[in-house]
Design a protein around this motif. Structure first.
Motif, PDB file in Angstrom:
ATOM      1  N   LEU A   1      -6.930   1.026   6.875  1.00  0.00           N
ATOM      2  CA  LEU A   1      -6.623   0.170   5.553  1.00  0.00           C
ATOM      3  C   LEU A   1      -8.222  -0.045   4.994  1.00  0.00           C
ATOM      4  CD1 LEU A   1      -3.276  -0.921   5.045  1.00  0.00           C
ATOM      5  CD2 LEU A   1      -4.357   0.720   3.524  1.00  0.00           C
ATOM      6  N   LYS A   2      -8.883  -0.609   6.494  1.00  0.00           N
ATOM      7  CA  LYS A   2     -10.254  -1.990   6.652  1.00  0.00           C
ATOM      8  C   LYS A   2     -11.595  -1.468   5.461  1.00  0.00           C
ATOM      9  CE  LYS A   2     -13.108  -5.182   8.818  1.00  0.00           C
ATOM     10  NZ  LYS A   2     -13.702  -5.603   9.808  1.00  0.00           N
TER      11      LYS A   2
ATOM     12  N   ILE B   1      -4.378  -6.472  -0.959  1.00  0.00           N
ATOM     13  CA  ILE B   1      -3.546  -5.667  -0.096  1.00  0.00           C
ATOM     14  C   ILE B   1      -2.877  -5.887   0.684  1.00  0.00           C
ATOM     15  CG2 ILE B   1      -2.775  -3.235   1.096  1.00  0.00           C
ATOM     16  CD1 ILE B   1      -4.772  -2.708  -2.397  1.00  0.00           C
TER      17      ILE B   1
ATOM     18  N   CYS C   1      -3.074  -7.075   6.620  1.00  0.00           N
ATOM     19  CA  CYS C   1      -2.662  -6.104   7.554  1.00  0.00           C
ATOM     20  C   CYS C   1      -1.997  -5.480   8.781  1.00  0.00           C
ATOM     21  CB  CYS C   1      -2.567  -4.142   6.866  1.00  0.00           C
ATOM     22  SG  CYS C   1      -4.342  -4.317   7.925  1.00  0.00           S
TER      23      CYS C   1
ATOM     24  N   CYS D   1     -10.323  -0.403   1.449  1.00  0.00           N
ATOM     25  CA  CYS D   1     -10.354  -1.623   1.207  1.00  0.00           C
ATOM     26  C   CYS D   1     -11.958  -2.012   0.976  1.00  0.00           C
ATOM     27  CB  CYS D   1      -9.994  -2.723   1.588  1.00  0.00           C
ATOM     28  SG  CYS D   1      -7.552  -2.576   1.339  1.00  0.00           S
TER      29      CYS D   1
ATOM     30  N   ASP E   1      -4.686  -1.622  10.385  1.00  0.00           N
ATOM     31  CA  ASP E   1      -6.137  -1.865   9.818  1.00  0.00           C
ATOM     32  C   ASP E   1      -7.307  -1.211  10.079  1.00  0.00           C
ATOM     33  OD1 ASP E   1      -6.404  -2.387  12.749  1.00  0.00           O
ATOM     34  OD2 ASP E   1      -8.166  -4.376  12.520  1.00  0.00           O
TER      35      ASP E   1
ATOM     36  N   PHE F   1       0.615  -1.582   0.247  1.00  0.00           N
ATOM     37  CA  PHE F   1      -0.150   0.150   0.469  1.00  0.00           C
ATOM     38  C   PHE F   1       1.184   1.068   0.297  1.00  0.00           C
ATOM     39  CE2 PHE F   1      -3.003   3.216   1.868  1.00  0.00           C
ATOM     40  CZ  PHE F   1      -3.932   3.068   1.233  1.00  0.00           C
TER      41      PHE F   1
ATOM     42  N   SER G   1       0.011  -4.860   4.073  1.00  0.00           N
ATOM     43  CA  SER G   1      -0.124  -3.689   4.626  1.00  0.00           C
ATOM     44  C   SER G   1       0.728  -3.892   5.514  1.00  0.00           C
ATOM     45  CB  SER G   1      -0.669  -2.660   3.740  1.00  0.00           C
ATOM     46  OG  SER G   1       0.310  -1.472   3.993  1.00  0.00           O
TER      47      SER G   1
ATOM     48  N   GLU H   1      -9.831  -7.205  -0.747  1.00  0.00           N
ATOM     49  CA  GLU H   1      -8.951  -8.071   0.357  1.00  0.00           C
ATOM     50  C   GLU H   1      -8.095  -7.867   0.841  1.00  0.00           C
ATOM     51  OE1 GLU H   1      -9.139 -12.898  -0.473  1.00  0.00           O
ATOM     52  OE2 GLU H   1      -9.965 -11.591  -2.552  1.00  0.00           O
ATOM     53  N   LEU H   2      -7.606  -7.835   2.172  1.00  0.00           N
ATOM     54  CA  LEU H   2      -6.810  -7.438   3.077  1.00  0.00           C
ATOM     55  C   LEU H   2      -5.987  -7.952   4.125  1.00  0.00           C
ATOM     56  CD1 LEU H   2      -5.573  -4.370   4.141  1.00  0.00           C
ATOM     57  CD2 LEU H   2      -7.538  -4.284   5.063  1.00  0.00           C
TER      58      LEU H   2
END
Length: 198
Positions: free
Chosen positions: A118-119, A109, A131, A122, A115, A9, A111, A128-129
């Motif tokens: 980022l959550k 992603i 992190c 995304c 979260d 990311f 990273s 999808e994630l």
């Protein structure tokens, strides 16, 4: 057979680090100033390549967030996702993500960032994630991550734990620093700072 794409990311999808601005947004100036003094040896060590990014991020996160209410930080993270992140997104990165979507590829992603922001980002883009995930007990942040800082070898470990790579025709990986090298090693088609590697 479907393809899968893993994107770092910060610095890959964005033009800059997103963790530091989030710290400045959420931690009160008095605490920030105190942290700069107490964590100075780690900060200097990081700049001299003696201390890893993983260690300095964990130290800063613990100092700034231990004891904070989880719901307050989730709210700030969602606002950060709306107000700040779009300003630092690379146009070519989003074009590439849309290209993968058009191909029917899975997009993940991966990273070291957290979260809290980022959550929601995304979820908005249907990605999808994997992190760094904040830990809380009874709605209060502990200052630790649920798992390890998601960087370096941990990125590779979490990918292998969550995805059966033998199920995919091509494995695309996009990164921009040495912390992405282990993840890049998984790729059949890999890009470093948006240049395809041989």
């Amino acid at each position: 057979m479907q393809n899968i794409a893993f994107f770092d990311f910060d610095g890959t999808i964005t033009t800059t680090d997103t963790f530091t601005p989030f710290i400045h947004l959420t931690v009160i100036p008095k605490t920030l100033n105190k942290g700069k003094i107490l964590l100075a040896p780690y900060i200097i060590g990081y700049k001299l390549d003696i201390v890893s990014g993983s260690v300095i991020r964990s130290k800063i996160f613990k100092f700034g967030f231990k004891g904070r209410l989880e719901q307050e930080l989730i709210h700030i993270g969602s606002q950060y996702c709306i107000n700040f992140i779009p300003k630092v997104i690379r146009g070519n990165a989003m074009e590439r993500i849309e290209w993968h979507k058009a191909q029917g590829d899975r997009i993940v992603i991966v990273s070291a960032s957290i979260d809290l922001y980022l959550k929601p980002w995304c979820e908005k883009h249907k990605l999808e994630l994997l992190c760094s995930e904040v830990e809380s007990i009874n709605g209060v942040l502990t200052g630790k991550y649920q798992n390890k800082d998601c960087s370096g070898m941990v990125k590779k470990e979490r990918i292998l734990k969550n995805y059966d790579l033998s199920s995919y025709k091509e494995i695309y990986v996009y990164g921009d620093t040495i912390e992405d090298n282990d993840m890049l090693s998984l790729g059949t088609i890999k890009f470093y700072r948006w240049k395809q590697l041989e």
